[in-house]
Design an enzyme around this catalytic site. Structure first.
Site, PDB file in Angstrom:
ATOM      1  N   LEU B 130      77.567   3.027  67.777  1.00 34.49           N
ATOM      2  CA  LEU B 130      76.441   2.312  68.349  1.00 34.49           C
ATOM      3  C   LEU B 130      76.481   2.388  69.886  1.00 34.49           C
ATOM      4  CD1 LEU B 130      74.031   0.281  67.811  1.00 34.49           C
ATOM      5  CD2 LEU B 130      75.713  -1.553  68.112  1.00 34.49           C
ATOM      6  N   GLU B 363      82.607  -5.456  69.268  1.00 24.82           N
ATOM      7  CA  GLU B 363      81.610  -6.039  68.354  1.00 24.82           C
ATOM      8  C   GLU B 363      80.880  -7.233  68.972  1.00 24.82           C
ATOM      9  OE1 GLU B 363      82.746  -6.014  64.284  1.00 24.82           O
ATOM     10  OE2 GLU B 363      84.251  -4.482  64.669  1.00 24.82           O
TER      11      GLU B 363
END
Ligand SMILES: Cc1cc2nc3c(=O)[nH]c(=O)nc-3n(C[C@H](O)[C@H](O)[C@H](O)COP(=O)(O)OP(=O)(O)OC[C@H]3O[C@@H](n4cnc5c(N)ncnc54)[C@H](O)[C@@H]3O)c2cc1C
Lengths: 256, 379
Positions: B130, B363
């Site tokens: 990502l 995260e």
């Protein structure tokens, strides 16, 4: 010929979590969790390896309370095929003869077996008398404290370590065997095996149906922790000086 | 999917499973943890062992060939393992909750059928990409593009800090199509994919980390995960789970750091008595023990909500936000209790201190988590 091996598995108090009353020295079992007797896992490993080599089945036999199912499931997770529990809530009140008769009763309910595999002792009491007494009761030979096992046809062979030498012993099957913990490291069950073991059946009998006659001839009155005073001697100097001082003092104490 | 055992209570099976994990951690992970950290490498044979153990398919449903653990149980497994090795913990976390988790949850039936068995058999972690060099927090602003080409897409762009990116056979990639951010399963052997290893991580060393450049990498239409344009929502949904898992890692690191400190304090002497007797030592442990249990409860609560299919974005963010800070504080204090001995390599608490830092970044940084928590509060 496929082998049928029975492993004796005991559920014991976790000796690492025993609490001792500092004033009285009394050992309390209150709230101490149970676990599988550590050495039984080495015996299980030995049995499972024989099964891997010769085919057949490994069955566990346990004398204990419903609580013992936890230890039995650990054994099942390692790859054990069947499990038998002879149920009693009074294990600590039984003497060795009654334990042996209870176990023999359990064995008589099982299909024919070739080997009863035991650990060198249990991690709680460590009396190490059960395998010998059981062999006597079953009227089969007993090979004790083996650190290796081989099987040729119907002949079971193994090495037993004595202080300064190793003796090789053998006997014909069926037999009772006890193994020392060094024989093998127990395998670590996988998560899938642990999950599957939760669903397996444990065949349960009641100790009272095992026709064990008579009363216990001795009983457990209580447990005391033996206080061991440490000498706490400190040596100073270079590593080699410290080493020779240590050796000298151990010699003086008659330890070496 | 939750586990159910007809013959045993849920709690018995849970403890049996966790005992198994503890044994694996003590006998197999603890002995190699320092080498994994030193070399920043987890040997391929060890992945095979973890695969056999079941650790490489924890969240994959049983019908896809996995263990189908609940989030709660998965979190407890990670907690246990991360206390022994933050690097192996991170590897299992990223693979199970993000890479493999994303594929398993959103891959089409056909793609799962054709690809999942090979992935599970290989025992190799799946990467999840990502973050981009220009920024991780602002994921929506990504620049990687996927443009339609024949029966698929051409990908152009760069991803960075990708855990397992250097060695993974498969990469779950987020890229923008004309319909919005979309998730793809990219074959690691694709033409046009370049990987560069990023060395020198402070902590959680073990799994490799890489920058991935996509220079016209073709991905077939069938490898789109879920619907085109829905990749961002999917990623956020996966991160909700990932944050619970990272929170659990923090709990595991804090718990073990404190328990090592207690052990050490019992045997270390200063001023003629055990340091465990000093209130100055004990109070810090009491405070951190309390914070650790509080963060453990948050992790547990968030996991239970996720397992029950209830909204849990805020709780998951809170769990990681608190637990990552507690892990930092607990490891810092653990070094303090160990004094000079704690400051050197080779001492477990030194490694744990470095491991804990990632939890405040990966995260969702703790700042981003505060954005998430507050925006849920102002909803
Ligand atoms: C070891 C490791 C492994 C990783 N593995 C992966 C992986 O497998 N896959 C993947 O995709 N990514 C991975 N990452 C990337 C990680 O998710 C990002 O580093 C993280 O999201 C932060 O992005 P950034 O590094 O670009 O920092 P930036 O986004 O540039 O942030 C820099 C600082 O600014 C703060 N900040 C940013 N926006 C705001 C705001 N609005 N308000 C207040 N403060 C703000 C941040 O909190 C941070 O403190 C990994 C990172 C590390 C370190």
């Amino acid at each position: 010929m496929p082998l049928s091996i029975v492993v004796l598995v005991k559920h014991v108090y976790d000796e690492g979590q025993l609490k001792v009353d500092a004033a009285t020295g009394l050992v309390s079992l209150q709230g101490v969790p149970g676990k599988v007797s550590t050495f039984d896992r080495n015996a299980l490993e030995a049995a499972l390896r024989l099964k891997q080599k010769f085919g057949g089945t490994v069955t566990t036999l346990t004398l204990g309370s419903e609580e013992a199912n936890k230890s039995i499931r650990e054994a099942l997770a390692m790859g054990v095929d069947n499990a038998f529990l002879v149920r009693t809530d009074d294990l600590l009140k039984l003497d060795s003869r009654q334990v042996v008769e209870g176990l023999a009763g359990g064995l008589s309910k099982m299909p024919k077996w070739d080997i009863v595999m035991c650990a060198e002792g249990s991690t709680d009491v460590y009396s190490s008398v059960i395998p010998a007494m059981l062999a006597e009761k079953l009227d089969v030979p007993y090979l004790s404290y083996l650190r290796s096992i081989e099987l040729e046809g119907q002949t079971l062979k193994g090495d037993r370590s004595l202080e300064k030498r190793v003796v090789t012993v053998e006997c014909e099957l069926p037999a009772v065997v006890s193994v020392v913990s060094e024989i093998y490291e127990p395998r670590i069950p996988t998560l899938l095996q642990i999950m599957a073991a939760m669903k397996k059946q444990i065949t349960t009998f009641d100790f009272r149906d095992m026709n064990v006659e008579g009363e216990a001839r001795y009983s457990l009155e209580g447990m005391f922790a033996k206080a061991v005073d440490r000498k706490k001697v400190m040596f100073e100097g270079s590593p080699s000086e410290v080493a020779s001082k240590l050796v000298d003092s151990m010699a003086k104490e008659g330890l070496i | 999917m939750a586990l159910h055992f007809p013959d045993m209570g849920e709690s018995d099976s849970r403890s049996a499973l966790l005992n198994g994990v503890r044994e694996f951690a003590e006998r197999r992970i603890a002995p190699i943890a320092s080498k994994v950290d030193e070399e920043d490498r987890i040997p391929p044979e060890f992945y095979t062992e973890m695969k056999e153990q079941g650790l490489m398919s924890m969240l994959v449903p049983e019908e896809q060939g996995g263990l189908g653990l609940s989030t709660s149980l998965f979190a407890e497994v990670l907690e246990m393992i991360s206390g022994y090795s933050g690097g192996i913990g991170l590897s299992l976390e990223a693979h199970n909750s993000l890479g493999l988790g994303h594929f398993s949850k959103y891959g089409s039936k056909e793609l799962i059928k054709s690809t999942m068995p090979g992935i599970l058999e290989s025992g190799k972690p799946v990467a999840w990409a990502l973050t981009e060099p220009r920024g991780g927090s602002d994921a929506r602003g990504m620049e990687t593009r996927a443009t339609r080409s024949g029966n698929g897409f051409m990908i152009r762009g760069t991803k960075t800090f990708i855990t397992h990116g250097y060695t993974a056979d498969y990469i779950v990639l987020m890229a923008k199509t004309e319909k919005g951010i979309t998730a793809f399963l990219v074959d690691g052997g694709s033409d046009g994919l370049k990987r560069e290893q990023i060395k020198g991580k402070l902590g959680t060393r073990g799994p490799d980390t890489a920058t991935l450049s996509f220079d016209d990498v073709f991905v077939p239409e069938t490898n789109v995960l879920g619907e085109e344009g829905h990749g961002f929502e999917q990623a956020m949904e996966l991160l909700d789970g990932g944050r619970i898992a990272v929170g659990a890692m923090g709990v595991g690191i804090a718990r073990r750091a404190l328990s090592l400190s207690v052990d050490y304090a019992k045997q270390r002497e200063a001023f003629g008595s055990k340091i465990a007797g000093f209130e100055g030592i004990r109070f810090g442990l009491a405070e951190l023990g309390t914070s650790t249990e509080a963060s453990a409860l948050l992790v547990k609560r968030a996991a239970e909500l996720r397992d029950a299919g209830q909204p849990h974005r805020k709780m998951a963010a809170m769990a990681k936000y608190l637990s990552s800070q507690v892990a930092m504080e607990a490891t810092r204090y653990a070094i303090q209790v160990h004094g000079g001995y704690g400051y050197f390599k080779g001492n477990v608490v030194e490694r744990m201190y470095r491991d804990a830092k990632l939890l405040e970044i990966g995260e969702g940084t703790n700042e981003v988590l505060k954005l998430v928590i507050s925006s849920e509060m102002f909803r």
